[in-house]
Scaffold this motif. Structure first.
Motif, PDB file in Angstrom:
ATOM      1  N   ARG A  25       0.872   7.129  -5.743  1.00  0.00           N
ATOM      2  CA  ARG A  25       0.760   5.774  -5.825  1.00  0.00           C
ATOM      3  C   ARG A  25       1.959   4.981  -5.355  1.00  0.00           C
ATOM      4  NH1 ARG A  25       1.041   2.026 -10.229  1.00  0.00           N
ATOM      5  NH2 ARG A  25      -0.685   0.302  -9.981  1.00  0.00           N
ATOM      6  N   ASP A  26       2.930   5.418  -5.386  1.00  0.00           N
ATOM      7  CA  ASP A  26       4.126   4.491  -4.648  1.00  0.00           C
ATOM      8  C   ASP A  26       4.125   4.652  -3.348  1.00  0.00           C
ATOM      9  OD1 ASP A  26       5.181   4.487  -7.471  1.00  0.00           O
ATOM     10  OD2 ASP A  26       6.701   6.215  -7.070  1.00  0.00           O
ATOM     11  N   VAL A  29       1.588   1.765  -2.382  1.00  0.00           N
ATOM     12  CA  VAL A  29       2.204   0.539  -2.767  1.00  0.00           C
ATOM     13  C   VAL A  29       3.068   0.352  -1.658  1.00  0.00           C
ATOM     14  CG1 VAL A  29       3.712  -1.025  -4.220  1.00  0.00           C
ATOM     15  CG2 VAL A  29       2.131   0.694  -5.012  1.00  0.00           C
ATOM     16  N   ILE A  30       3.975   1.184  -1.072  1.00  0.00           N
ATOM     17  CA  ILE A  30       4.894   0.886  -0.132  1.00  0.00           C
ATOM     18  C   ILE A  30       4.289   0.758   1.207  1.00  0.00           C
ATOM     19  CG2 ILE A  30       6.992   1.803   1.257  1.00  0.00           C
ATOM     20  CD1 ILE A  30       7.836   1.209  -1.257  1.00  0.00           C
ATOM     21  N   LYS A  32       1.253  -0.617   1.675  1.00  0.00           N
ATOM     22  CA  LYS A  32       0.608  -1.658   1.802  1.00  0.00           C
ATOM     23  C   LYS A  32       1.530  -2.722   1.950  1.00  0.00           C
ATOM     24  CE  LYS A  32      -0.969  -2.777  -2.569  1.00  0.00           C
ATOM     25  NZ  LYS A  32      -1.352  -2.780  -3.841  1.00  0.00           N
ATOM     26  N   ARG A  33       3.026  -2.463   1.570  1.00  0.00           N
ATOM     27  CA  ARG A  33       3.733  -3.599   1.796  1.00  0.00           C
ATOM     28  C   ARG A  33       4.059  -3.541   3.405  1.00  0.00           C
ATOM     29  NH1 ARG A  33       9.631  -2.107   2.972  1.00  0.00           N
ATOM     30  NH2 ARG A  33      10.311  -4.193   3.069  1.00  0.00           N
ATOM     31  N   LEU A  36       1.248  -5.054   5.128  1.00  0.00           N
ATOM     32  CA  LEU A  36       1.409  -6.753   5.000  1.00  0.00           C
ATOM     33  C   LEU A  36       2.525  -7.332   5.947  1.00  0.00           C
ATOM     34  CD1 LEU A  36      -0.866  -7.825   3.080  1.00  0.00           C
ATOM     35  CD2 LEU A  36       1.056  -7.908   1.527  1.00  0.00           C
ATOM     36  N   ARG A  37       3.711  -6.596   6.000  1.00  0.00           N
ATOM     37  CA  ARG A  37       4.839  -7.262   6.667  1.00  0.00           C
ATOM     38  C   ARG A  37       4.399  -7.103   8.237  1.00  0.00           C
ATOM     39  NH1 ARG A  37      10.148  -7.621   5.285  1.00  0.00           N
ATOM     40  NH2 ARG A  37      10.677  -6.978   7.486  1.00  0.00           N
ATOM     41  N   ARG A  40       2.008 -10.149   8.826  1.00  0.00           N
ATOM     42  CA  ARG A  40       2.862 -11.442   8.764  1.00  0.00           C
ATOM     43  C   ARG A  40       2.954 -11.864   9.959  1.00  0.00           C
ATOM     44  NH1 ARG A  40       2.641 -12.010   3.028  1.00  0.00           N
ATOM     45  NH2 ARG A  40       0.533 -11.968   2.444  1.00  0.00           N
ATOM     46  N   MET A 111      16.828  -3.834   0.817  1.00  0.00           N
ATOM     47  CA  MET A 111      15.740  -3.358   0.247  1.00  0.00           C
ATOM     48  C   MET A 111      15.801  -1.876  -0.265  1.00  0.00           C
ATOM     49  SD  MET A 111      13.440  -5.820  -0.278  1.00  0.00           S
ATOM     50  CE  MET A 111      11.993  -5.003  -0.594  1.00  0.00           C
ATOM     51  N   PHE A 115      14.575  -0.428  -3.823  1.00  0.00           N
ATOM     52  CA  PHE A 115      13.757   0.543  -4.131  1.00  0.00           C
ATOM     53  C   PHE A 115      14.531   1.732  -4.758  1.00  0.00           C
ATOM     54  CE2 PHE A 115      11.120  -1.216  -0.466  1.00  0.00           C
ATOM     55  CZ  PHE A 115      10.385  -1.656  -1.008  1.00  0.00           C
TER      56      PHE A 115
ATOM     57  N   ALA B  87      17.681  -9.065  -2.731  1.00  0.00           N
ATOM     58  CA  ALA B  87      16.874  -8.013  -2.355  1.00  0.00           C
ATOM     59  C   ALA B  87      15.255  -8.270  -2.390  1.00  0.00           C
ATOM     60  CB  ALA B  87      17.207  -6.520  -2.554  1.00  0.00           C
ATOM     61  N   VAL B  88      14.740  -9.408  -1.869  1.00  0.00           N
ATOM     62  CA  VAL B  88      13.297  -9.501  -1.963  1.00  0.00           C
ATOM     63  C   VAL B  88      12.735  -9.678  -0.389  1.00  0.00           C
ATOM     64  CG1 VAL B  88      13.522 -10.840  -4.083  1.00  0.00           C
ATOM     65  CG2 VAL B  88      13.393 -12.077  -1.741  1.00  0.00           C
ATOM     66  N   ASP B  89      11.520  -9.089  -0.411  1.00  0.00           N
ATOM     67  CA  ASP B  89      11.032  -8.941   0.964  1.00  0.00           C
ATOM     68  C   ASP B  89      10.582 -10.393   1.347  1.00  0.00           C
ATOM     69  OD1 ASP B  89       9.218  -8.444   3.072  1.00  0.00           O
ATOM     70  OD2 ASP B  89       9.247  -6.380   2.360  1.00  0.00           O
ATOM     71  N   ARG B  91       8.934 -11.313   3.957  1.00  0.00           N
ATOM     72  CA  ARG B  91       7.838 -11.592   4.427  1.00  0.00           C
ATOM     73  C   ARG B  91       6.556 -11.626   3.650  1.00  0.00           C
ATOM     74  NH1 ARG B  91       7.500  -7.753   9.978  1.00  0.00           N
ATOM     75  NH2 ARG B  91       9.636  -8.251  10.796  1.00  0.00           N
ATOM     76  N   LEU B  92       6.916 -11.325   2.326  1.00  0.00           N
ATOM     77  CA  LEU B  92       6.094 -11.315   1.207  1.00  0.00           C
ATOM     78  C   LEU B  92       6.175 -12.562   0.375  1.00  0.00           C
ATOM     79  CD1 LEU B  92       5.889  -7.429  -0.292  1.00  0.00           C
ATOM     80  CD2 LEU B  92       4.785  -8.460   1.905  1.00  0.00           C
ATOM     81  N   GLU B  96       3.675 -11.495  -4.469  1.00  0.00           N
ATOM     82  CA  GLU B  96       3.398 -10.164  -3.913  1.00  0.00           C
ATOM     83  C   GLU B  96       4.696  -9.485  -4.185  1.00  0.00           C
ATOM     84  OE1 GLU B  96       0.657 -11.392   0.149  1.00  0.00           O
ATOM     85  OE2 GLU B  96       2.649 -11.303   0.115  1.00  0.00           O
ATOM     86  N   MET B 100       4.800  -5.815  -6.456  1.00  0.00           N
ATOM     87  CA  MET B 100       4.937  -4.650  -5.785  1.00  0.00           C
ATOM     88  C   MET B 100       5.864  -3.988  -6.602  1.00  0.00           C
ATOM     89  SD  MET B 100       6.900  -3.938  -2.066  1.00  0.00           S
ATOM     90  CE  MET B 100       8.404  -4.723  -2.645  1.00  0.00           C
ATOM     91  N   GLU B 103       4.167  -2.584  -9.890  1.00  0.00           N
ATOM     92  CA  GLU B 103       3.293  -1.355  -9.275  1.00  0.00           C
ATOM     93  C   GLU B 103       4.255  -0.226  -9.111  1.00  0.00           C
ATOM     94  OE1 GLU B 103       0.874  -2.472  -6.375  1.00  0.00           O
ATOM     95  OE2 GLU B 103      -0.391  -3.766  -7.588  1.00  0.00           O
ATOM     96  N   LEU B 104       5.501  -0.475  -8.531  1.00  0.00           N
ATOM     97  CA  LEU B 104       6.539   0.766  -8.455  1.00  0.00           C
ATOM     98  C   LEU B 104       7.012   1.290  -9.625  1.00  0.00           C
ATOM     99  CD1 LEU B 104       8.112  -0.325  -5.009  1.00  0.00           C
ATOM    100  CD2 LEU B 104       6.437   1.369  -5.252  1.00  0.00           C
ATOM    101  N   ARG B 132       5.837 -17.296   1.496  1.00  0.00           N
ATOM    102  CA  ARG B 132       6.522 -16.376   2.083  1.00  0.00           C
ATOM    103  C   ARG B 132       8.032 -16.455   1.339  1.00  0.00           C
ATOM    104  NH1 ARG B 132       5.433 -15.113   8.108  1.00  0.00           N
ATOM    105  NH2 ARG B 132       3.126 -15.356   8.000  1.00  0.00           N
TER     106      ARG B 132
END
Lengths: 285, 320
Positions: A25-26, A29-30, A32-33, A36-37, A40, A111, A115, B87-89, B91-92, B96, B100, B103-104, B132
């Motif tokens: 699942r992790d 999720v990544i 998807k991220r 999505l990036r 964008r 990031m 994570f 540290a946020v994305d 582009r999201l 979102e 994320m 969910e993680l 964004r």
């Protein structure tokens, strides 16, 4: 020793941590991220795909006329010959570029710290990177196929074989993603990752049977070209698509290209993935 | 009993550079510790060690009762980290990003969605939730980062220079959010180079310089430690200034400084508040009227500069 035990996070909302399910699942999720990036910045995606298309057109309409393929067919035959080369080259550039720059970017922007401070499996961020590359590769292959059909490339052995060929390309792409991930973590800045890629991707893709036959090369280069994982994959694709192959040597990889391509891809993926996961858990240490 | 954050002899070397040179810390549950130090003092490295991002070269640390080296997974489940660079994305969208992270942490989609809405409300990000995060101001990004660290209501929070680079308005908003967290009983460790920030937010302060804790205590204790308190007063009738001066001379440890035009006097003292009340008593007894009187303690800035020898280590903060 007694210790202050902190309350676990709101338990009813949380899936059991650890375990394969959580790890999958992790990764999802990544993935998807990352996808999505990619979506964008559509202009980057489109420009990235336009570049190989331009190369195909240049080769098809400028160089194809000067190359001859034994067995006749003129420039049309060369176009069919070169297309698997372009497929493989594009897949290599897209995946390695994506994953190395993406990884370096994530490190530079903090990031990866984010994570790594979360209770997710060590490999999830990396798996999600490679999985997103597969998505992008599928897109790129679709665009390249359309472009190929426009310049006269066809499949001659039916859809089943063609799909096998494309699968080999995707597996190669997956393996090269891990090379990219490793490079991205080593160089740490997206700029360095971007320019570093040219150093190995150009030799890797050109020192192959992509555009010329290795039999014209001096012995050492020829050996390298024939054992190149890219060559094996291209040769296998040509076989599966029924495109001309100019095969004049009887070395093992050229006789069993699909097998050799698969072995290369699996080998590269296993080794680079292992190194990447190890490096990831100590990145910045 | 060790606190929610407990470190003993924590050392981190990068090759020949020793970024953290034997740090001991203990933060009882529900308390706020401010790690105060100049650039390059080892604050960020300490946070990275405690949040399992780095392995210590030697020493031990537990966070929320779990050893950072032996059970990093358990530590990660109990902590929230808001880093030096938000540290946020980019582009999201804000929404979102939070989903994320939820969910993680293993939250189910619905739970992550609900918690995201809650946090967007709480951090006043509703209006920008679906934009964004690259379009956010520095303050908004910081709040989003803080919200991301709070998705699962961690019992221990690490804030690495939370207000670096923020304008005063955004800083105040962030401080209020942090104070709310502390009031709810979250154990907090925050690093800062702003003395004002440590003074306002922290129960206890550890001053770090060159990888070591060189002083610790409450903000008040640290201020008292350097001495240099003074009584400052303004007499109403400038004609009585001579009398006031001779009175202060009896209490002060040095000669008072006198400003004859404004009627303002100041004298260095040792006795603190008790002494101040004696002075007031004496003033009343001799009939000297005053407009203003107060005990002035040194600011943390003065404390800090005197502790670090006024020469903060000039190397760049270690980012590794």
């Amino acid at each position: 020793m007694t210790v202050a035990v902190a309350p676990e996070p709101t338990a009813q909302d949380v899936l059991a941590a650890g375990g394969t399910l959580k790890s999958l699942r992790d990764t999802w999720v990544i993935t998807k991220r990352n996808t999505l990036r990619m979506m964008r910045i559509p202009e980057a995606l489109l420009l990235g795909m336009a570049q190989p298309v331009v190369f195909v057109l240049l080769f098809a309409y400028i160089f194809a006329g000067t190359f001859t393929v034994p067995g006749g067919g003129g420039s049309m035959a060369y176009r069919e010959y070169m297309m698997p080369g372009f497929f493989a080259q594009t897949v290599a550039f897209v995946t390695a570029g994506n994953s190395s720059i993406g990884m370096a970017n994530d490190i530079q922007r903090g990031m990866v710290d984010r994570f790594r401070s979360l209770p997710i499996s060590r490999a999830a961020l990396l798996n999600g990177r490679a999985a997103a590359d597969i998505v992008q590769n599928c897109l790129v292959i679709v665009v390249m196929v359309i472009c190929a059909v426009v310049v006269g490339w066809r499949i001659h052995r039916g859809l089943g074989h063609a799909i096998l060929g494309f699968l080999l390309l995707l597996v190669l792409g997956y393996a090269l993603s891990w090379v990219g991930v490793l490079i991205g973590m080593a160089v740490r800045t997206p700029e360095a990752a971007g320019s570093g890629n040219f150093l190995w991707l150009f030799p890797l893709t050109f020192l192959s049977n992509a555009f010329v036959t290795p039999s014209t090369l001096p012995a050492v280069l020829r050996f390298a070209a024939e054992w190149n994982p890219i060559s094996a994959t291209i040769q296998a694709c040509r076989n599966q698509f029924g495109n001309p192959s100019l095969m004049q040597t009887h070395t093992f990889p050229m006789l069993h290209p699909a097998l050799v391509s698969l072995l290369w891809s699996v080998g590269i993926a296993v080794i680079c993935r292992t190194l990447a996961v190890r490096k990831y858990s100590s990145v910045g240490a | 009993m060790p606190g929610a954050i407990h470190a003993e002899g924590l050392v981190k070397e990068f090759g020949k550079v020793t970024a953290v040179a034997g740090v001991d810390l203990d933060v009882p549950e529900g308390q706020v510790l401010g790690l105060l130090g100049p650039n390059g003092a080892g604050k960020t490295t300490t946070v990275r060690l405690l949040t399992t991002l780095l392995r210590p070269t030697s020493g031990t640390a537990t966070v929320a009762g779990h050893d950072v080296v032996r059970s990093p997974e358990k530590v990660r489940r109990a902590i929230g980290l808001s880093g030096q660079f938000a540290a946020v994305d980019d582009r999201l969208t804000g929404r979102e990003n939070l989903r994320m992270v939820g969910e993680l942490y293993g939250m189910r989609s619905r739970a992550a969605r609900d918690r995201t809405s809650e946090l967007l409300d709480q951090f006043d990000l509703n209006g920008a939730a679906d934009r964004r995060s690259s379009t956010y101001s520095g303050g908004m990004r910081r709040r989003l980062d803080l919200a991301a660290a709070l998705v699962v209501r961690p019992s221990v929070m690490f804030l690495d220079e939370p207000s670096a680079g923020l304008d005063p308005g955004s800083r105040l908003m962030l401080w209020e959010a942090i104070e709310k967290l502390a009031a709810e009983g979250t154990t907090l460790l925050l690093t800062t180079q702003y003395l004002e920030e440590a003074d306002r937010l922290a129960d206890n302060i550890a001053v770090v310089d060159r990888g070591q804790v060189i002083a610790r205590g409450t903000p008040g204790q640290l201020k008292a430690q350097t001495g240099n308190q003074s009584i400052e007063m303004t007499v109403r009738d400038v004609a009585r200034i001579e009398d006031a001066t001779s009175l202060l001379l009896r209490f002060g440890k040095a000669k008072p400084t006198v400003d004859g035009d404004s009627g303002r006097l100041s004298v260095a003292v040792d006795g603190g508040a008790n002494l101040l009340s004696e002075v007031i008593h004496e003033l009343a007894a001799t009939g000297i009227e005053i407009d203003d009187i107060g005990l002035r303690r040194p600011t943390l800035d003065e404390v800090f500069l005197s502790l670090t020898g006024g020469t903060p280590a000039n190397s760049d903060e270690e980012k590794r």
